[in-house]
Enzyme design. Structure first.
Site, PDB file in Angstrom:
ATOM      1  N   PRO A  93     -37.701  23.550  85.293  1.00  0.00           N
ATOM      2  CA  PRO A  93     -37.138  23.242  84.617  1.00  0.00           C
ATOM      3  C   PRO A  93     -36.602  21.845  84.642  1.00  0.00           C
ATOM      4  O   PRO A  93     -36.206  20.974  83.543  1.00  0.00           O
ATOM      5  CB  PRO A  93     -35.830  23.979  85.372  1.00  0.00           C
ATOM      6  CG  PRO A  93     -36.145  25.254  86.338  1.00  0.00           C
ATOM      7  CD  PRO A  93     -37.156  23.763  87.100  1.00  0.00           C
ATOM      8  N   GLU A 121     -35.361  28.689  94.887  1.00  0.00           N
ATOM      9  CA  GLU A 121     -34.858  27.995  93.786  1.00  0.00           C
ATOM     10  C   GLU A 121     -35.898  26.251  93.380  1.00  0.00           C
ATOM     11  O   GLU A 121     -35.108  25.117  92.728  1.00  0.00           O
ATOM     12  CB  GLU A 121     -33.871  27.048  94.744  1.00  0.00           C
ATOM     13  CG  GLU A 121     -32.479  28.241  95.184  1.00  0.00           C
ATOM     14  CD  GLU A 121     -31.610  28.160  93.554  1.00  0.00           C
ATOM     15  OE1 GLU A 121     -32.128  27.732  93.020  1.00  0.00           O
ATOM     16  OE2 GLU A 121     -31.942  29.673  93.550  1.00  0.00           O
ATOM     17  N   ARG A 158     -55.681  27.044  72.380  1.00  0.00           N
ATOM     18  CA  ARG A 158     -56.130  27.293  70.782  1.00  0.00           C
ATOM     19  C   ARG A 158     -56.468  26.253  70.015  1.00  0.00           C
ATOM     20  O   ARG A 158     -57.163  26.701  68.999  1.00  0.00           O
ATOM     21  CB  ARG A 158     -54.762  28.075  70.001  1.00  0.00           C
ATOM     22  CG  ARG A 158     -53.891  29.015  70.698  1.00  0.00           C
ATOM     23  CD  ARG A 158     -52.791  29.384  69.437  1.00  0.00           C
ATOM     24  NE  ARG A 158     -52.481  29.811  68.568  1.00  0.00           N
ATOM     25  CZ  ARG A 158     -52.517  29.213  67.444  1.00  0.00           C
ATOM     26  NH1 ARG A 158     -52.565  27.743  67.902  1.00  0.00           N
ATOM     27  NH2 ARG A 158     -52.836  29.565  65.964  1.00  0.00           N
ATOM     28  N   ASP A 173     -53.007  24.450  60.233  1.00  0.00           N
ATOM     29  CA  ASP A 173     -51.977  24.555  61.413  1.00  0.00           C
ATOM     30  C   ASP A 173     -51.622  22.869  61.399  1.00  0.00           C
ATOM     31  O   ASP A 173     -51.073  22.714  61.154  1.00  0.00           O
ATOM     32  CB  ASP A 173     -52.175  24.923  62.438  1.00  0.00           C
ATOM     33  CG  ASP A 173     -52.183  26.538  62.414  1.00  0.00           C
ATOM     34  OD1 ASP A 173     -50.975  27.014  61.955  1.00  0.00           O
ATOM     35  OD2 ASP A 173     -51.926  26.967  63.714  1.00  0.00           O
TER      36      ASP A 173
HETATM   37  C1  9D3 Z   1     -29.629  27.703  89.910  1.00  0.00           C
HETATM   38  C2  9D3 Z   1     -30.676  26.723  89.731  1.00  0.00           C
HETATM   39  N1  9D3 Z   1     -30.623  26.374  89.024  1.00  0.00           N
HETATM   40  C3  9D3 Z   1     -31.206  25.407  88.387  1.00  0.00           C
HETATM   41  C4  9D3 Z   1     -30.590  25.536  86.608  1.00  0.00           C
HETATM   42  C5  9D3 Z   1     -31.962  27.017  89.656  1.00  0.00           C
HETATM   43  C6  9D3 Z   1     -33.772  26.797  88.980  1.00  0.00           C
HETATM   44  C7  9D3 Z   1     -34.654  27.259  89.840  1.00  0.00           C
HETATM   45  C8  9D3 Z   1     -36.095  27.268  88.955  1.00  0.00           C
HETATM   46  C9  9D3 Z   1     -33.268  27.417  87.856  1.00  0.00           C
HETATM   47  C10 9D3 Z   1     -34.842  28.256  87.053  1.00  0.00           C
HETATM   48  C11 9D3 Z   1     -35.902  27.862  88.443  1.00  0.00           C
HETATM   49  C12 9D3 Z   1     -36.958  28.946  87.669  1.00  0.00           C
HETATM   50  N2  9D3 Z   1     -37.583  28.601  86.395  1.00  0.00           N
HETATM   51  C13 9D3 Z   1     -38.844  27.418  86.647  1.00  0.00           C
HETATM   52  O1  9D3 Z   1     -39.711  27.706  87.192  1.00  0.00           O
HETATM   53  C14 9D3 Z   1     -39.996  27.561  84.576  1.00  0.00           C
HETATM   54  C15 9D3 Z   1     -38.748  27.375  83.640  1.00  0.00           C
HETATM   55  C16 9D3 Z   1     -37.432  27.138  83.410  1.00  0.00           C
HETATM   56  O2  9D3 Z   1     -36.854  28.075  84.640  1.00  0.00           O
HETATM   57  N3  9D3 Z   1     -36.859  27.434  81.994  1.00  0.00           N
HETATM   58  C17 9D3 Z   1     -38.188  26.464  81.216  1.00  0.00           C
HETATM   59  N4  9D3 Z   1     -39.126  26.279  81.722  1.00  0.00           N
HETATM   60  C18 9D3 Z   1     -39.575  25.998  83.426  1.00  0.00           C
HETATM   61  S1  9D3 Z   1     -40.482  25.939  83.550  1.00  0.00           S
HETATM   62  C19 9D3 Z   1     -39.793  27.095  84.911  1.00  0.00           C
END
Ligand code: 9D3
Length: 264
Positions: A93, A121, A158, A173
């Site tokens: 994230p 996490e 793609r 595209d």
């Molecule tokens: C509860 C704390 N979270 C903070 C916002 C931590 C958290 C850790 C791991 C939130 C989501 C995740 C799992 N997400 C991913 O591994 C992830 C992800 C996403 O959740 N949204 C957009 N792109 C991605 S790329 C990997």
């Protein structure tokens, strides 16, 4: 192209890698993939891949050692497949936003990418020493990196030469979408649509039935520009529009205003 995928949930990739455009790329041998499950790289009897965070707090953290071993194994496979410098990409994230432009720059036949997918996490920060890029697909919370990896893989494949049925699709595209704007509306048979859910039968824009391909091209371009102006004006900011595009968009805006005044 070679793709390594480090995931605790290989099952999530079974259908994904066999169906549709991605499945075709695999079947045609344009991409070779291999899944690496960190659980197979554990040492202890419980095959633990996660542990409690130092310092306390909620949730679990993916342990470094199984991930580092999985990365080594993925790189060894890449080497055996003649890819000398694969990119290790952690889906997080906190990563840089995934874009069509990044997909383009990563989509080349000789490229190797190892996708490292987190759960819980996230991963022990020390694994970041082996990571070349960090990618997020957008500002919403998922449970792990598997769906984001599938988003990245599909957008990349793609774009590989020979993957799409109709090479014009990719090019079209490139005309409207590398141009970075929305598509025009589409219609197919029946020419007049009736259904219990519809108050009145619905036809198709006359211009699409006339067979004049130059007029149809202009109509489609005007609709594409108009839809973008209406729904995603941000995509038109800092965009170069040629003379034709400017005049088509001006027409659309004028007709839109007329329609608006009628309703008011
Ligand atoms: C509860 C704390 N979270 C903070 C916002 C931590 C958290 C850790 C791991 C939130 C989501 C995740 C799992 N997400 C991913 O591994 C992830 C992800 C996403 O959740 N949204 C957009 N792109 C991605 S790329 C990997």
């Amino acid at each position: 192209m070679k793709l390594g995928i480090i995931t605790l949930f290989p099952e999530l990739f079974e259908a994904f890698l066999t169906v549709g455009v991605v499945g075709r790329a695999v079947a045609r041998g344009l991409v070779k993939t291999k899944i690496f499950n960190p659980r197979e790289f554990t040492q202890d009897v419980h095959r633990a891949v996660d542990d409690r965070p130092f310092g306390g707090g909620p949730g679990m953290v993916m342990m470094a050692l199984p991930l580092l071993d999985a990365i080594i194994s993925a790189k060894a496979w890449m080497q055996a497949e003649n890819v000398l410098h694969p990119k290790v990409v952690y889906l997080s994230p906190a990563g840089d936003k995934w874009t069509q432009a990044k997909a383009k720059s990563w989509a080349s036949p000789g490229q190797g990418i190892v996708f490292l997918l987190g759960r819980y996490e996230g991963i022990d920060e020390r694994v970041m020493s082996q990571v070349d890029a960090c990618i997020s697909i957008g500002d919403y919370i998922l449970s792990g990196g598997e769906i984001p990896a599938q988003v990245c893989i599909e957008t990349i494949l793609r774009l590989l030469p020979g993957v799409l049925h109709d090479p014009l699709s990719a090019e079209q595209d490139a005309f409207s979408n590398a141009d970075g704007i929305l598509d025009c509306p589409h219609y197919t048979r029946p020419q007049v649509l009736t259904h219990d859910s519809l108050v009145t039968p619905m036809g198709v824009p006359e211009v699409l039935l006339g067979g004049n391909h130059e007029i149809i091209r202009c109509w489609r371009r005007k609709q594409a520009l108009g839809q973008t102006w209406e729904k995603r004006p941000d995509l038109l900011e800092n965009k170069f529009l040629d003379k034709e595009a400017k005049s088509l968009l001006a027409e659309f805006e004028q007709e839109f205003e007329q329609e608006f005044n009628k309703q008011a």
